[in-house]
Design a protein around this motif. Structure first.
Motif, short mmCIF file in Angstrom:
data_model
loop_
_atom_site.label_atom_id
_atom_site.label_comp_id
_atom_site.label_asym_id
_atom_site.label_seq_id
_atom_site.Cartn_x
_atom_site.Cartn_y
_atom_site.Cartn_z
N ASN A 63 28.45 51.72 -5.05
CA ASN A 63 27.60 52.25 -6.11
C ASN A 63 28.33 52.53 -7.40
O ASN A 63 27.70 52.78 -8.42
N ARG B 291 30.30 52.98 -35.88
CA ARG B 291 31.16 52.07 -35.12
C ARG B 291 31.23 50.73 -35.83
O ARG B 291 30.24 50.23 -36.32
N PRO C 216 29.13 48.60 -25.97
CA PRO C 216 29.40 47.69 -24.84
C PRO C 216 28.14 47.45 -24.02
O PRO C 216 27.32 48.35 -23.83
N GLN C 217 28.04 46.25 -23.57
CA GLN C 217 26.88 45.90 -22.75
C GLN C 217 27.33 45.17 -21.51
O GLN C 217 28.40 44.60 -21.46
N GLU C 218 26.48 45.20 -20.51
CA GLU C 218 26.77 44.44 -19.29
C GLU C 218 26.66 42.95 -19.60
O GLU C 218 25.94 42.56 -20.52
N PRO C 219 27.37 42.13 -18.85
CA PRO C 219 27.22 40.69 -19.08
C PRO C 219 25.81 40.25 -18.75
O PRO C 219 25.20 40.69 -17.78
N GLU D 251 36.66 41.42 -26.43
CA GLU D 251 36.82 42.86 -26.66
C GLU D 251 36.37 43.65 -25.44
O GLU D 251 36.94 44.66 -25.08
N MET D 252 35.30 43.16 -24.83
CA MET D 252 34.71 43.93 -23.74
C MET D 252 35.63 44.02 -22.54
O MET D 252 35.60 44.99 -21.82
N THR E 121 32.06 47.99 -34.24
CA THR E 121 31.58 46.94 -33.32
C THR E 121 30.36 47.49 -32.58
O THR E 121 30.10 48.68 -32.57
N SER E 122 29.65 46.58 -31.92
CA SER E 122 28.45 47.02 -31.21
C SER E 122 28.82 47.72 -29.91
O SER E 122 29.95 47.61 -29.44
N PHE F 15 18.08 54.00 3.50
CA PHE F 15 16.79 53.44 3.10
C PHE F 15 16.87 51.95 3.32
O PHE F 15 17.95 51.38 3.44
N ILE G 278 35.78 42.49 -19.61
CA ILE G 278 34.96 42.70 -18.42
C ILE G 278 35.83 42.51 -17.20
O ILE G 278 36.32 41.44 -16.93
N GLU H 278 28.74 54.29 -18.91
CA GLU H 278 30.09 54.84 -18.95
C GLU H 278 30.09 56.26 -19.43
O GLU H 278 29.46 56.57 -20.43
N ILE I 242 17.18 58.46 -2.42
CA ILE I 242 18.38 58.70 -1.61
C ILE I 242 19.63 58.66 -2.46
O ILE I 242 20.53 59.46 -2.30
N GLN I 243 19.67 57.70 -3.38
CA GLN I 243 20.84 57.60 -4.23
C GLN I 243 20.66 58.41 -5.50
O GLN I 243 21.49 58.36 -6.38
N GLU J 19 25.68 34.71 -19.10
CA GLU J 19 27.14 34.84 -19.11
C GLU J 19 27.71 34.85 -17.70
O GLU J 19 28.75 34.25 -17.43
N MET J 20 27.02 35.52 -16.78
CA MET J 20 27.50 35.58 -15.41
C MET J 20 27.49 34.19 -14.78
O MET J 20 28.42 33.80 -14.07
N LEU K 251 31.78 60.19 -25.74
CA LEU K 251 32.83 60.52 -26.72
C LEU K 251 32.84 59.59 -27.91
O LEU K 251 33.72 59.67 -28.75
N GLY L 288 22.67 53.40 1.74
CA GLY L 288 22.80 54.83 1.88
C GLY L 288 23.18 55.41 0.55
O GLY L 288 23.00 54.78 -0.50
N GLN L 289 23.78 56.57 0.59
CA GLN L 289 24.11 57.19 -0.68
C GLN L 289 25.26 56.49 -1.38
O GLN L 289 25.30 56.43 -2.59
N ILE M 100 32.43 48.45 -14.87
CA ILE M 100 32.48 47.76 -16.16
C ILE M 100 33.45 48.54 -17.03
O ILE M 100 33.18 49.65 -17.44
N THR N 60 35.13 48.81 -20.46
CA THR N 60 34.71 48.32 -21.78
C THR N 60 35.84 48.52 -22.80
O THR N 60 36.78 47.77 -22.85
N PHE N 61 35.75 49.51 -23.58
CA PHE N 61 36.77 49.73 -24.59
C PHE N 61 37.96 50.46 -23.98
O PHE N 61 37.83 51.18 -23.01
#
Lengths: 183, 195
Positions: free
Chosen positions: A28, B148, B153-156, A6-7, B150-151, A74, A9, B138, B127-128, B160-161, B143, A116-117, A32, A34-35
């Motif tokens: 940066n 929901r 979304p999460q990062e892997p 579903e994700m 389903t749960s 940095f 990725i 996201e 700086i960032q 998993e990576m 929105l 950097g930025q 990801i 997702t839906f």
């Protein structure tokens, strides 16, 4: 597993799937996806997809480096067992006698990370030597305030007093430059 | 002096952006007060005979004064550009120690005797941009409509990576090229069963 499907990725792994390099360039924007985007959006809203485009990002990063439009950089610098996040113009106090004479200019060679930025270059664990150049000046070489280490045991005539003043060095970071293109 | 210890930031050690353009030595004046006869000044007298002229020549930014005072123990008075004065007793010290103290005050910034607990100082700490809970999230998450089915979304995860990495290396052509010779040997022995 269904969650993973579903994700959807997208391409987060691409940077890791290439051959192992010493340096990892991470733009940066987080890619990801997702839906799928919601069906009904009000008029003033629209979905902007974040694209991965690994090579395009490398080009942009190298453009910035060559034209020197990175902005303020940095870096994370390894010094005497400790890491310092550093920009130009800031101060580090190192609790050691580095050996450099007062007022001398130093190049901090062990750079873990530069950014950097718009991008960061992460070393694994260090960046290739000469890619990033961190210059510093030794401003101060003096002693810390006295610290007392005492051992005392009662009723036994046991009292050891030790006074220590440790040498420290104060560095002022002058410049951070990225000298080469990134592969 | 030790009980009422103030706390300062290391920005006090480098006033007037010392070091950005040029390094300016902060020691303005050094006065050595000593006795010509008493034994406590013996080391100081030896230092004066042997090393003080070199010190004065090497440090043109510092003014060195000598002040003989009878029947008193020797003292070093260091005055700095920020107005701070340090008194260092040189009573019964040898000439090596005296020259050591001169070196220390030569490299001192004149900051007040204090506890400096933070070892970094920066005028541009971010700086960032500072992290807030919505960075790296996201924007569409604003929105979402709840409840929901389903749960979120999460990062892997790291596991998993690693699995993705391994699978891709297995599947891609020339996956074996990624392994070193030693790793290949080890894999072969494992396949055959540990013998």
């Amino acid at each position: 597993d269904s969650l993973l499907q579903e994700m959807n990725i997208s391409k987060l792994g691409r940077l890791f799937l290439t051959q192992p390099k010493q340096c990892l360039a991470v733009p940066n924007s987080r890619f990801i996806r997702t839906f799928p985007p919601p069906r009904s959006l009000p008029q003033h809203q629209s979905v902007v997809e974040e694209s991965d485009g690994g090579k395009e990002n490398l080009k942009k990063i190298n453009e910035q480096i060559l034209c020197k439009e990175t902005g303020r950089l940095f870096s994370v610098v390894y010094m005497r067992g400790k890491q310092h996040k550093v920009t130009s113009g800031d101060l580090i106090k190192i609790l050691n006698d580095i050996g450099a004479p007062l007022g001398s200019k130093i190049v901090l060679d062990k750079v873990l990370c530069v950014g950097g930025q718009d991008f960061t270059l992460l070393g694994r664990p260090l960046l290739p030597q000469g890619l990033a150049r961190v210059e510093a000046t030794v401003i101060e070489r003096a002693l810390n305030r006295t610290k007392i280490s005492q051992q005392f045991r009662k009723r036994r005539n046991f009292n050891k007093l030790r006074f220590t003043r440790e040498q420290y060095t104060l560095l002022r970071i002058n410049d951070i430059n990225i000298t080469n293109k990134v592969d | 002096r030790g009980l009422m210890l103030s706390k300062t930031f290391i920005s006090q050690n480098a006033l007037m952006n010392n070091g950005i353009g040029r390094y300016v030595p902060q020691l303005a004046r050094v006065t050595i007060k000593f006795c010509k006869e008493h034994g406590s000044s013996q080391g100081v007298r030896r230092y004066i005979e042997e090393e003080i002229v070199d010190f004065a020549r090497k440090n043109p930014a510092t003014v060195v004064y000598l002040k003989p005072r009878r029947h008193r123990s020797p003292v070093l008075v260091a005055e700095f550009l920020n107005g701070q004065t340090y008194y260092q007793s040189l009573h019964m010290l040898g000439s090596d120690t005296v020259s050591g103290f001169m070196e220390i005050y030569r490299g001192h910034s004149g900051v007040v005797y204090s506890e400096q607990g933070k070892y970094t100082y920066s005028d541009h700490p971010s700086i960032q941009g500072y992290w807030n809970p919505t960075t790296n999230k996201e924007p569409a998450s604003a929105l979402y409509k709840f409840p929901r089915h389903t749960s979120l979304p999460q990062e892997p995860t790291a596991t998993e990576m690693l699995q993705q990495l391994f699978n891709s290396q297995q599947n891609s052509d020339g996956g074996a090229e990624h392994f070193s010779q030693g790793e290949k040997d080890r894999l072969e022995t494992r396949k055959q069963g540990e013998s």
